[in-house]
Design an enzyme around this catalytic site. Structure first.
Site: not given
Ligand code: CO
Length: 216
Positions: A48, A50, A52, A104, A107
Site C-alpha cells: 500500500c 500508506d 507508515r 495492512h 487500510c
Molecule cells: Co492502505
C-alpha cells in the site's frame, strides 16, 4: 509559489539526504560503488502507498534487496500498465524468487471501499475492492464488529491480489519455465509492527482452469 514553511520542510529532506549519504560512506566506503553496479533483488514487494508501511524498514532489508511497487490498497489490477510493467520486469528480467503482496490493518483504501461515499476518480480504483467484498460477503458480514469486518476484508483483499498475480500470463509463464516465483500474502499491523503471513501460492498450487493458459 511555495510558502516558506513548505520550502523549508522539503529542504530538510535534502539536508537529511546529505547527512545519510556521508554516514553510509563513513560506515562502508564501498557502499555506493557496489550498489551502483548491479541490481539483483530477490523480492518484489506490492504494498500500500500508506506512508507508515515502508517495505525495507519493516522487513529489515537494505537498498538493492527489494523491488517495490506501491499503490492504494496494494492492488493487482490487470489493466494497470504500471503494475504489469513492474511485474514483467521483476519476473522476466530480475528473476525475483518471491512476490510479496503486503496489506495492512486499518487500510484507508479498504475502509473507503466499505462506505457508500463518492470519491470521484478514486471510485474506479476502489471498486475492485468492493468486488472482493461482494465475492466474500458472507465471511465478512459474519463478523459482528465493524473493525473486524474491515480487517477481514483487508485479509481477503490481500489473498485475492495473490490470486490475481497467479492469473497473469507473466507469472504462469515463469511458473512453467522456472517453477518460480512463489507468491506470498502478508498483512502488517500498524499497532505493533508485526507482519502476519496469510498465504503462499506456488506453481504447485491449484488454480481454477478457467484462468490457466495452456499455450504459454
Ligand atoms: Co492502505
Amino acid at each position: 509559489m511555495k510558502s516558506k514553511q513548505q520550502l523549508s520542510s522539503v529542504e530538510k529532506l535534502i539536508e537529511n539526504n546529505k547527512k545519510w549519504a556521508s554516514d553510509v560512506v563513513k560506515e562502508d566506503p564501498e557502499y555506493f560503488s557496489r550498489l551502483a553496479e548491479v541490481q539483483k533483488p530477490e523480492f518484489l514487494w506490492i504494498g500500500c502507498s500508506d506512508s507508515r508501511v515502508p517495505a525495507d524498514r519493516v522487513t529489515g532489508t537494505q537498498p538493492g534487496e527489494i523491488f517495490v511497487h506501491r499503490n492504494i490498497a496494494n492492488m493487482v489490477i490487470h489493466t494497470d500498465m504500471n503494475l504489469l510493467a513492474v511485474l514483467e520486469y521483476a519476473v522476466d528480467h530480475l528473476k525475483v524468487k518471491h512476490i510479496i503482496v503486503c496489506g495492512h490493518y486499518g487500510c484507508g483504501g479498504v475502509k473507503a471501499a466499505m462506505t457508500r461515499h463518492n470519491y470521484d476518480l478514486i471510485n474506479k480504483w476502489i471498486r475492485n475492492i468492493k468486488d472482493v467484498y461482494r465475492t466474500h460477503r458472507d465471511t465478512i458480514d459474519y463478523q459482528t464488529k465493524p473493525e473486524d469486518r474491515l480487517n477481514k476484508l483487508i485479509e481477503l483483499n490481500v489473498q485475492e491480489q495473490v490470486l490475481n498475480l497467479a492469473k497473469t500470463s507473466i507469472v504462469q509463464r515463469s511458473w512453467k519455465a522456472n517453477q518460480s516465483p512463489s507468491i506470498h500474502g502478508w498483512v502488517y499491523s500498524l499497532q505493533d509492527g508485526i507482519i502476519k503471513d496469510l498465504c503462499t501460492m506456488t506453481h504447485k498450487d491449484y488454480l481454477d482452469p478457467l484462468y490457466e493458459f495452456d499455450d504459454l
